[in-house]
Design an enzyme around this catalytic site. Structure first.
Site, PDB file in Angstrom:
ATOM      1  N   GLU A 165      -6.849   5.034   7.720  1.00  0.00           N
ATOM      2  CA  GLU A 165      -6.612   6.453   7.397  1.00  0.00           C
ATOM      3  C   GLU A 165      -7.841   7.065   6.728  1.00  0.00           C
ATOM      4  O   GLU A 165      -8.121   8.255   6.892  1.00  0.00           O
ATOM      5  CB  GLU A 165      -5.342   6.587   6.535  1.00  0.00           C
ATOM      6  CG  GLU A 165      -4.094   6.372   7.389  1.00  0.00           C
ATOM      7  CD  GLU A 165      -2.902   5.766   6.667  1.00  0.00           C
ATOM      8  OE1 GLU A 165      -2.839   5.816   5.431  1.00  0.00           O
ATOM      9  OE2 GLU A 165      -2.020   5.219   7.375  1.00  0.00           O
TER      10      GLU A 165
ATOM     11  N   GLU B 238      -5.772  -4.635  10.460  1.00  0.00           N
ATOM     12  CA  GLU B 238      -4.657  -3.733  10.741  1.00  0.00           C
ATOM     13  C   GLU B 238      -4.938  -2.973  12.033  1.00  0.00           C
ATOM     14  O   GLU B 238      -5.685  -1.981  12.024  1.00  0.00           O
ATOM     15  CB  GLU B 238      -4.494  -2.710   9.614  1.00  0.00           C
ATOM     16  CG  GLU B 238      -4.204  -3.314   8.265  1.00  0.00           C
ATOM     17  CD  GLU B 238      -3.648  -2.269   7.306  1.00  0.00           C
ATOM     18  OE1 GLU B 238      -2.479  -2.402   6.943  1.00  0.00           O
ATOM     19  OE2 GLU B 238      -4.373  -1.332   6.959  1.00  0.00           O
TER      20      GLU B 238
ATOM     21  N   HIS C 286      -9.645   1.660   4.760  1.00  0.00           N
ATOM     22  CA  HIS C 286      -8.361   1.738   5.468  1.00  0.00           C
ATOM     23  C   HIS C 286      -8.527   2.693   6.658  1.00  0.00           C
ATOM     24  O   HIS C 286      -9.289   3.664   6.575  1.00  0.00           O
ATOM     25  CB  HIS C 286      -7.282   2.251   4.510  1.00  0.00           C
ATOM     26  CG  HIS C 286      -5.904   2.191   5.114  1.00  0.00           C
ATOM     27  ND1 HIS C 286      -5.454   3.146   5.992  1.00  0.00           N
ATOM     28  CD2 HIS C 286      -4.900   1.287   4.984  1.00  0.00           C
ATOM     29  CE1 HIS C 286      -4.223   2.821   6.374  1.00  0.00           C
ATOM     30  NE2 HIS C 286      -3.861   1.706   5.776  1.00  0.00           N
TER      31      HIS C 286
ATOM     32  N   LYS D 163       0.165   4.302  -0.291  1.00  0.00           N
ATOM     33  CA  LYS D 163      -0.430   5.527   0.259  1.00  0.00           C
ATOM     34  C   LYS D 163      -0.133   6.696  -0.699  1.00  0.00           C
ATOM     35  O   LYS D 163      -0.151   6.497  -1.909  1.00  0.00           O
ATOM     36  CB  LYS D 163       0.085   5.774   1.676  1.00  0.00           C
ATOM     37  CG  LYS D 163      -0.083   4.519   2.546  1.00  0.00           C
ATOM     38  CD  LYS D 163       0.104   4.739   3.996  1.00  0.00           C
ATOM     39  CE  LYS D 163      -0.114   3.409   4.725  1.00  0.00           C
ATOM     40  NZ  LYS D 163      -0.065   3.535   6.168  1.00  0.00           N
TER      41      LYS D 163
ATOM     42  N   GLY E  12       2.375   2.154  10.811  1.00  0.00           N
ATOM     43  CA  GLY E  12       3.390   3.205  10.687  1.00  0.00           C
ATOM     44  C   GLY E  12       4.106   3.545  11.982  1.00  0.00           C
ATOM     45  O   GLY E  12       4.766   4.577  12.081  1.00  0.00           O
TER      46      GLY E  12
ATOM     47  N   SER F  54       3.069  -2.227  10.347  1.00  0.00           N
ATOM     48  CA  SER F  54       4.519  -2.342  10.574  1.00  0.00           C
ATOM     49  C   SER F  54       5.086  -3.711  10.208  1.00  0.00           C
ATOM     50  O   SER F  54       5.985  -4.217  10.866  1.00  0.00           O
ATOM     51  CB  SER F  54       4.866  -1.989  12.026  1.00  0.00           C
ATOM     52  OG  SER F  54       4.541  -0.633  12.286  1.00  0.00           O
TER      53      SER F  54
ATOM     54  N   ASN G 289       0.877  -1.181   0.000  1.00  0.00           N
ATOM     55  CA  ASN G 289       0.000   0.000   0.000  1.00  0.00           C
ATOM     56  C   ASN G 289       0.912   1.228   0.000  1.00  0.00           C
ATOM     57  O   ASN G 289       1.484   1.568   1.020  1.00  0.00           O
ATOM     58  CB  ASN G 289      -0.893  -0.039   1.255  1.00  0.00           C
ATOM     59  CG  ASN G 289      -1.687   1.253   1.434  1.00  0.00           C
ATOM     60  OD1 ASN G 289      -1.801   2.051   0.505  1.00  0.00           O
ATOM     61  ND2 ASN G 289      -2.226   1.452   2.622  1.00  0.00           N
TER      62      ASN G 289
HETATM   63  P1  PGA Z   1       2.685   0.233   7.642  1.00  0.00           P
HETATM   64  O1  PGA Z   1       1.253   0.540   6.999  1.00  0.00           O
HETATM   65  O2  PGA Z   1       3.167  -1.079   7.083  1.00  0.00           O
HETATM   66  O3  PGA Z   1       3.545   1.381   7.245  1.00  0.00           O
HETATM   67  O4  PGA Z   1       2.466   0.143   9.135  1.00  0.00           O
HETATM   68  C1  PGA Z   1       0.329  -0.494   6.769  1.00  0.00           C
HETATM   69  C2  PGA Z   1      -0.941   0.073   6.186  1.00  0.00           C
HETATM   70  O5  PGA Z   1      -1.371   1.166   6.576  1.00  0.00           O
HETATM   71  O6  PGA Z   1      -1.564  -0.559   5.315  1.00  0.00           O
END
Ligand code: PGA
Length: 230
Positions: free
Chosen positions: A88, A155, A86, A7, A161, A193, A5
């Site tokens: 976010e 997640e 997601h 982003k 992150g 992560s 992903n």
């Molecule tokens: P990350 O993000 O691996 O940077 O923690 C995962 C995601 O938001 O899909």
């Protein structure tokens, strides 16, 4: 199933260079890219083991929705899947379970595989609400739908992150709960992560069928270490 992903990262030219390099390693992977890169990315990935998807879609089919992108536009670029809900999108852009469910339905109507993302916040976990939150997000997200057409990504918000990934046991516990809700034919991915050094032990868990990878999907070598180690 390993999905990167990206982003809000990478221009179309950067996407092209990344995909060409990934293809040279002859690996199977999925990439959720920003909208402006979709067409070029899908073209580069044609006849390869790389599948391209989007990170969001509109819940509407078409119309006066300035700034939105429809499932049919995404599909016509050559994308095969789309992330929906997601964290976010839920937290920054206020997407509710009802909106998420409408988006999952739009994706299916356009023959895109929806990757329904769910996860509890730090506060919800500490308040002992993880099971309720996850059950509710999964049930509402796939309301009126057959789960076998979906992919689920668990997640935990506190792991995204932050470098603080869930332990394999913590992740498996929630995956087992989701498995009970969706059955055996729906892939359930873990995200938060994930990196080369922790992917393998997560993926060895019985109900973890893959990973959704943010930060570690931005560099070919980091992403490869997850794919090749899985
Ligand atoms: P990350 O993000 O691996 O940077 O923690 C995962 C995601 O938001 O899909």
């Amino acid at each position: 199933m390993i999905i990167g992903n990206w982003k809000m990262h990478k221009t179309p030219m950067e996407a092209k260079a990344f995909i060409e390099e990934l293809i040279s390693h002859d690996v199977e992977a999925y990439l959720a890219v920003p909208y402006p890169s979709l067409l070029l990315a899908a073209d580069c990935a044609k006849n390869s083991k790389i599948s391209i998807g989007a990170q969001n879609l509109s819940e509407h089919a078409s119309g006066a929705y300035t700034g939105e992108v429809s499932g049919s536009m995404i599909r016509s670029c050559g994308a095969r899947f789309v992330l929906v809900g997601h964290s976010e999108r839920r937290f920054i852009y206020g997407e509710t379970d009802e909106v998420v469910n409408a988006k999952v339905k739009r994706a299916l109507a356009e023959e895109l595989t929806p990757v329904l993302c769910v996860g509890e916040s730090d506060a919800q976990r500490h308040a002992g609400k993880t099971v309720d939150v996850i059950r509710s997000q999964v049930e509402k997200g796939m309301e009126d739908l057959d789960p076998k057409h979906l992919v689920i990504a668990y997640e935990p918000v506190w792991a995204i992150g932050t470098g603080h990934t869930a332990t394999p046991e913590m992740a498996q516990e929630v995956h087992a709960l989701i498995r009970g809700l969706v059955g055996s034919s729906t892939p359930i991915l873990y995200g938060g992560s994930v990196k080369g050094s922790n992917a393998k032990e997560l993926l060895l868990q019985p109900d973890i069928d893959g990973a959704l990878v943010g930060g570690a999907s931005l560099k070919v070598n980091d992403f490869l270490s997850i794919i090749q180690g899985s």
